[in-house]
Design a protein around this motif. Structure first.
Motif, short mmCIF file in Angstrom:
data_model
loop_
_atom_site.label_atom_id
_atom_site.label_comp_id
_atom_site.label_asym_id
_atom_site.label_seq_id
_atom_site.Cartn_x
_atom_site.Cartn_y
_atom_site.Cartn_z
N MET A 1 -50.14 48.43 46.80
CA MET A 1 -50.91 49.51 46.19
C MET A 1 -51.93 48.94 45.21
O MET A 1 -53.09 49.37 45.20
N PHE A 2 -51.55 47.94 44.43
CA PHE A 2 -52.49 47.35 43.48
C PHE A 2 -53.58 46.56 44.20
O PHE A 2 -54.71 46.49 43.74
N GLU A 3 -53.25 45.98 45.35
CA GLU A 3 -54.29 45.33 46.16
C GLU A 3 -55.29 46.38 46.65
O GLU A 3 -56.50 46.17 46.62
N TRP A 4 -54.78 47.55 47.07
CA TRP A 4 -55.65 48.64 47.50
C TRP A 4 -56.55 49.09 46.36
O TRP A 4 -57.73 49.32 46.55
N PHE A 5 -55.97 49.21 45.14
CA PHE A 5 -56.78 49.58 43.96
C PHE A 5 -57.94 48.61 43.77
O PHE A 5 -59.05 49.02 43.46
N SER A 6 -57.68 47.33 43.95
CA SER A 6 -58.72 46.32 43.71
C SER A 6 -59.82 46.36 44.77
O SER A 6 -60.93 45.90 44.53
N GLU A 7 -59.52 46.94 45.93
CA GLU A 7 -60.49 46.96 47.04
C GLU A 7 -61.16 48.32 47.25
O GLU A 7 -62.06 48.42 48.09
N ASN A 8 -60.74 49.36 46.53
CA ASN A 8 -61.24 50.70 46.79
C ASN A 8 -61.68 51.40 45.51
O ASN A 8 -61.23 51.08 44.42
N ASP A 9 -62.52 52.40 45.70
CA ASP A 9 -62.98 53.24 44.60
C ASP A 9 -61.82 54.14 44.19
O ASP A 9 -61.24 54.82 45.02
N THR A 10 -61.49 54.12 42.92
CA THR A 10 -60.33 54.88 42.46
C THR A 10 -60.72 56.18 41.74
O THR A 10 -59.85 56.86 41.21
N LYS A 11 -61.99 56.54 41.78
CA LYS A 11 -62.45 57.76 41.09
C LYS A 11 -61.87 59.03 41.69
O LYS A 11 -61.69 60.01 40.99
N GLU A 12 -61.59 59.04 42.98
CA GLU A 12 -61.12 60.25 43.67
C GLU A 12 -59.60 60.40 43.66
O GLU A 12 -59.07 61.30 44.29
N ILE A 13 -58.90 59.53 42.95
CA ILE A 13 -57.43 59.59 42.94
C ILE A 13 -56.96 60.74 42.08
O ILE A 13 -57.32 60.86 40.92
N ALA A 14 -56.12 61.58 42.67
CA ALA A 14 -55.53 62.71 41.94
C ALA A 14 -54.16 62.34 41.38
O ALA A 14 -53.72 62.91 40.40
N GLY A 15 -53.49 61.38 42.02
CA GLY A 15 -52.18 60.96 41.55
C GLY A 15 -51.72 59.69 42.23
O GLY A 15 -52.06 59.44 43.39
N SER A 16 -50.97 58.87 41.51
CA SER A 16 -50.38 57.64 42.05
C SER A 16 -48.90 57.68 41.73
O SER A 16 -48.52 57.98 40.59
N PHE A 17 -48.08 57.36 42.72
CA PHE A 17 -46.64 57.55 42.57
C PHE A 17 -45.86 56.30 42.99
O PHE A 17 -46.20 55.63 43.96
N VAL A 18 -44.79 56.04 42.24
CA VAL A 18 -43.84 54.99 42.55
C VAL A 18 -42.46 55.65 42.58
O VAL A 18 -42.33 56.83 42.27
N ARG A 19 -41.46 54.87 42.94
CA ARG A 19 -40.11 55.43 43.02
C ARG A 19 -39.16 54.71 42.09
O ARG A 19 -39.27 53.51 41.85
N ASP A 20 -38.18 55.48 41.59
CA ASP A 20 -37.13 54.89 40.77
C ASP A 20 -36.28 53.96 41.64
O ASP A 20 -35.86 54.34 42.73
N TYR A 21 -36.03 52.77 41.13
CA TYR A 21 -35.29 51.75 41.89
C TYR A 21 -33.88 52.21 42.24
O TYR A 21 -33.37 51.90 43.31
N HIS A 22 -33.25 52.99 41.36
CA HIS A 22 -31.87 53.43 41.62
C HIS A 22 -31.78 54.72 42.41
O HIS A 22 -30.93 54.86 43.29
N THR A 23 -32.64 55.69 42.12
CA THR A 23 -32.50 57.02 42.73
C THR A 23 -33.52 57.32 43.82
O THR A 23 -33.39 58.31 44.53
#
Length: 168
Positions: free
Chosen positions: A70-92
């Motif tokens: 995801m961070f590689e994608w951020f470095s290669e793409n325009d991030t102005k149109e992002i409405a939300g970025s999500f990750v997941r809890d490692y345990h749940t």
């Protein structure tokens, strides 16, 4: 004075309406393991604690099998149109807005693309993980400065897999 009250009320109402329009909160999309592919490495995205995603204002979602992708994608793409970025809890495996999570970089944990960063809803859970295992505590701002070292062996395996899939 009566006209001034009407104008003030109108301005307040317009502010509330316009503010509500700009505050559409993006929601993570459901991952279909049969078809979901990582936007960067083209590997399958499992519906698990390593999956991440970016949702654009248009509603289009980009899925990733590892937070490093995801961070590689951020470095290669325009991030102005992002409405939300999500990750997941490692345990749940619960979805978390990326800015709200606490992270651990642990070279001993195996993430799908070996970027070795995992996320937690609660900072206390991240600290507990470090106490029981290894790693360094990271906040969202730390991720933006993180070096994102790539596991070369994993990268070579992915290149070979990609060539095999495309007949090269």
């Amino acid at each position: 004075m009566h006209t001034m009250k009407k104008i003030t009320i109108l301005v307040i109402l317009l502010s509330l309406i316009l503010g509500a329009c700009g505050n559409k909160s993006a929601k993570p999309v459901t991952i279909n393991e049969e078809t979901a592919k990582c936007e960067i490495c083209n590997m399958a995205v499992a519906d698990n604690q390593f999956a991440t995603q970016v949702v654009l204002e248009s509603g289009k979602a980009y899925l990733f099998d590892d937070i490093g992708c995801m961070f590689e994608w951020f470095s290669e793409n325009d991030t102005k149109e992002i409405a939300g970025s999500f990750v997941r809890d490692y345990h749940t495996s619960e979805w978390i807005e990326m800015e709200d999570a606490t992270y651990v970089y642990d070279q001993n944990v195996r993430t799908p693309m070996a970027y070795n960063v995992i996320s937690f809803i609660k900072e206390a859970d991240a600290k507990s993980y470090i106490n029981n295992n290894h790693g360094n505590l990271l906040k969202y701002d730390d991720l933006k400065k993180h070096a994102w070292p790539v596991n070369q062996e994993m990268k070579e395996m992915n290149k070979m897999e990609h060539k095999k899939q495309h007949g090269n």
